[in-house]
Design a protein around this motif. Structure first.
Motif, PDB file in Angstrom:
ATOM      1  N   ASP A 110       0.575  -1.121   0.044  1.00  0.00           N
ATOM      2  CA  ASP A 110      -0.065  -0.239   0.067  1.00  0.00           C
ATOM      3  C   ASP A 110       0.802   1.233   0.061  1.00  0.00           C
ATOM      4  O   ASP A 110       2.085   1.132  -0.042  1.00  0.00           O
ATOM      5  CB  ASP A 110      -0.828   0.112   1.341  1.00  0.00           C
ATOM      6  CG  ASP A 110      -0.333   0.064   2.569  1.00  0.00           C
ATOM      7  OD1 ASP A 110       0.943   0.151   2.653  1.00  0.00           O
ATOM      8  OD2 ASP A 110      -1.055  -0.597   3.263  1.00  0.00           O
ATOM      9  N   ASP A 111       0.304   2.308   0.037  1.00  0.00           N
ATOM     10  CA  ASP A 111       0.816   3.636   0.003  1.00  0.00           C
ATOM     11  C   ASP A 111       1.829   3.736   1.048  1.00  0.00           C
ATOM     12  O   ASP A 111       2.972   4.539   1.081  1.00  0.00           O
ATOM     13  CB  ASP A 111      -0.019   4.904  -0.382  1.00  0.00           C
ATOM     14  CG  ASP A 111      -0.815   4.942  -1.588  1.00  0.00           C
ATOM     15  OD1 ASP A 111      -0.282   4.104  -2.648  1.00  0.00           O
ATOM     16  OD2 ASP A 111      -1.801   5.626  -1.767  1.00  0.00           O
ATOM     17  N   ASP A 112       1.368   3.444   2.327  1.00  0.00           N
ATOM     18  CA  ASP A 112       2.178   3.804   3.380  1.00  0.00           C
ATOM     19  C   ASP A 112       3.420   2.711   3.615  1.00  0.00           C
ATOM     20  O   ASP A 112       4.606   3.366   3.673  1.00  0.00           O
ATOM     21  CB  ASP A 112       1.270   3.090   4.631  1.00  0.00           C
ATOM     22  CG  ASP A 112       2.363   3.472   5.794  1.00  0.00           C
ATOM     23  OD1 ASP A 112       2.681   4.627   6.376  1.00  0.00           O
ATOM     24  OD2 ASP A 112       2.475   2.471   6.693  1.00  0.00           O
ATOM     25  N   GLU A 115       5.868   4.599   0.683  1.00  0.00           N
ATOM     26  CA  GLU A 115       6.542   5.707   1.269  1.00  0.00           C
ATOM     27  C   GLU A 115       7.729   5.213   2.077  1.00  0.00           C
ATOM     28  O   GLU A 115       8.837   6.015   2.205  1.00  0.00           O
ATOM     29  CB  GLU A 115       5.462   6.437   2.108  1.00  0.00           C
ATOM     30  CG  GLU A 115       6.274   7.755   2.801  1.00  0.00           C
ATOM     31  CD  GLU A 115       4.994   8.659   3.460  1.00  0.00           C
ATOM     32  OE1 GLU A 115       5.620   9.658   4.192  1.00  0.00           O
ATOM     33  OE2 GLU A 115       4.040   8.397   3.293  1.00  0.00           O
ATOM     34  N   SER A 127       9.148   7.595  -7.591  1.00  0.00           N
ATOM     35  CA  SER A 127       7.888   7.326  -6.819  1.00  0.00           C
ATOM     36  C   SER A 127       7.028   6.309  -6.831  1.00  0.00           C
ATOM     37  O   SER A 127       7.438   5.515  -7.418  1.00  0.00           O
ATOM     38  CB  SER A 127       6.995   8.892  -7.002  1.00  0.00           C
ATOM     39  OG  SER A 127       6.378   8.167  -8.336  1.00  0.00           O
ATOM     40  N   ALA A 128       6.110   6.252  -5.905  1.00  0.00           N
ATOM     41  CA  ALA A 128       5.230   5.051  -6.008  1.00  0.00           C
ATOM     42  C   ALA A 128       4.699   4.781  -7.530  1.00  0.00           C
ATOM     43  O   ALA A 128       4.125   3.770  -7.627  1.00  0.00           O
ATOM     44  CB  ALA A 128       4.185   5.110  -4.801  1.00  0.00           C
TER      45      ALA A 128
END
Length: 208
Positions: A110-112, A115, A127-128
């Motif tokens: 996931d995004d977390d 990061e 970046s993601a």
């Protein structure tokens, strides 16, 4: 690095590992290699393998299909990180990823997590969005092909090379204990230096 009985220092081995970030066996092998490197005095040159490429065209059950999707997406991100930060940045990203993907929130990308991975690698220009960037597939494929070429035949993840001699594996169901770490590496290095050695295998315990 320990000394020989005659007081001389052994040559530092050259160690390379090709791994798919979502492979649980590679996660065990990678952690073992870091422990062995710390005890013996070598660094690992980290490169990507890719299970999605390896399994192209195969009919897989849904859980494995989901893992192959993660393999393709995360492989892109890791390839972008390695391009920008080298082996050290890839290692930092991988170990952050593995701690969460395998140990804390199994199977969650996931995004977390992205990061955390990017921050650990200090990959400011990545970046993601790399997860969905198919232009990175060529980088992943080239790295995967290099691992297969080093092995000399089709092999899974991990592939470990010691002083230019590559193996599929070692496949580990857990990280060896401290007292097993160096002896296992010494055994692998001995096999690598034995020109007539080709293969050694034993069945995986049923409970694993």
């Amino acid at each position: 690095m320990t000394e020989h009985d005659d007081g001389t220092n052994p040559r530092t081995p050259s160690v390379t590992m090709w791994f798919d970030p979502v492979c649980p066996f590679s996660w065990n092998t990678a952690r073992w290699l870091v422990k062995a490197g710390g005890a013996i005095g070598f660094d690992v040159d980290w490169h990507l393998a890719n299970l999605a490429i390896l399994n192209e065209g195969r009919e897989l059950p849904p859980p494995q299909q989901a893992r192959m999707a993660d393999s393709r997406r995360v492989g892109r991100l890791m390839a972008a990180i390695r391009r920008e930060t080298g082996s050290a940045g890839l290692a930092a990203a991988y170990f952050t990823f593995g701690e969460h993907y395998f140990d804390r929130s199994p199977g969650v990308v996931d995004d977390d997590l992205m990061e955390k991975v990017l921050h650990s690698a200090n990959a400011g220009v990545v970046s993601a969005a790399a997860l969905a960037d198919s232009s990175l597939d060529e980088l992943v494929a080239n790295s995967h092909a290099a691992g297969q070429a080093a092995l000399g035949e089709t092999g899974g993840s991990p592939i470990v090379s010691v002083d230019g001699h590559a193996f599929f594996g070692p496949v580990l169901t857990s990280v060896p204990t401290d007292d097993q770490t160096v002896p296992l590496f010494t055994a692998l290095a001995t096999l690598a230096a034995t020109s007539s050695f080709t293969q050694l295998q034993r069945p995986r315990p049923a409970h694993d």
